[in-house]
Scaffold this active site. Structure first.
Site: not given
Lengths: 217, 217
Positions: A132, A169
DNA sequence: TACAATACTGCACAAGTGTTCACATGTACG
DNA sequence: CGTACATGTGAACACTTGTGCAGTATTGTA
């Protein structure tokens, strides 16, 4: 910095060697024997010099009374000794730094390299699962170095807890909300009303900021 | 385990203290003074005892000739102490590991983490310049960990010398040639007839294989 | 009670060790 | 050429330090 003569460097080495091997520094006569000096003053001269240059502490009238002194910006041994605990991939389940049983491994790192000045920095490693963050250069299997903290600045890469899962993230501070976005267009950003708040029934918190990355290829 | 009398334990502590504070062990008379013994044999007796019990190494006829012996105490493995020299960006100019003046810095690493089993692995760091390996997750400013060797296998990421410039590329062994390709479509692959050979007037050699990566964010 | 082990005291001695003073030998430098 | 400085030699000196040997006091223990 190494404004020392060869002999001076060798004598420092010999002193280190003696301390390492025997547990105590050498006497002047032991230095003489090692360096083929026929007079104790040969050794004495260099010891005096090295003291003046700040490389040795000398206790007068004391046998073996020399002590290696950490000089100026000389590297603190602990700087290289810090053991970074690596937590596992932690796919679901709670990520608890305190519990040592989740530790997958540990590696030696230099905390200063990652911007930590403290003697005992609150760093830990986390093995990244998934792709990700691939556009941020964080690949599957990489170990990110994380500094434990509960807040983050706009644009920083963070380790966040979403429900009971830890994810890496990028932290975005928007007008009315906070967004955790992946560095991969295939993943949807996670929108949060406030730090630690709940939106859409989410329980979210920041666990730390990514300050580095270590990869074994 | 601690089948030692109080005095014995205190004497061991005092020896440790002396080594820590002054850099060398105490003499018998220093021990006497500390423990209010009026005879050197008071100290001597305990030193003898502690030697028999395996807690001390004693060098006879030697001043301060006692050495604490590691008795089941945790010792920092050298694996955490390896200092990885980091060479600079080396945009042009020769990349010479041997010359210490090109060293930009050094950081402590764990060679085992990068697959090195040797006590003194031939690893060095190299700060990467440019984005030619961006698709391999190697970004501008990253430090790649390189194991010095002159050959490489197909698909490995290598540090190669092209003329007098060092570059990081992926090593491809083709039918009739060897190709150094960037992990970035914007860069053209470099084609070489053979390892170390010359084609199109190029002077090329392999300097090492990239075994890891360290990034400070 | 006798005996051994522990934990020292007391003292002299030889070897270990830092210190001092005088002097020699290069080497760089103005 | 001479002077300063670094790097030693050589020998004597005095303090430091480990060692040897003899003895004492206390505490179990058989």
């Amino acid at each position: 910095m190494t404004n020392l003569t060869d002999t001076q460097k060798e004598i420092l080495e010999f002193i280190d060697q003696s301390i390492q091997d025997r547990g105590f520094p050498p006497t002047l006569r032991e230095i003489c024997e090692k360096f083929k000096f026929s007079s104790t003053n040969g050794a004495r001269y260099h010891i005096y010099r090295l003291q003046k240059l700040g490389h040795l502490d000398v206790e007068p009238k004391t046998s073996r009374g020399v002590k290696r002194v950490a000089k100026g910006r000389k590297k603190t041994p602990s700087r290289f000794n810090y053991r970074l605990p690596i937590l596992g991939r932690v796919p679901a389940g709670p990520l608890n730094l305190a519990s040592p049983d989740v530790r997958e491994d540990e590696i030696g790192v230099d905390p200063q390299f990652f911007g930590s000045q403290e003697a005992e920095p609150e760093l830990f490693g986390l093995r990244v699962n998934g792709d990700s963050m691939i556009n941020a250069g964080i690949f599957d299997g990489d170990v990110v170095v994380v500094r434990s903290q509960l807040t983050a600045g706009d644009g920083e890469i963070v380790v966040a807890r979403v429900e009971e899962e830890a994810t890496v993230k990028r932290f975005r501070r928007m007008r009315n909300a906070i967004v955790l976005e992946a560095a991969n267009p295939a993943y949807e950003p996670i929108r949060i009303s406030d730090l630690g708040g709940i939106e859409n029934g989410q329980n979210v918190g920041i666990m730390g900021v990514v300050v580095g990355l270590i990869r074994a290829i």
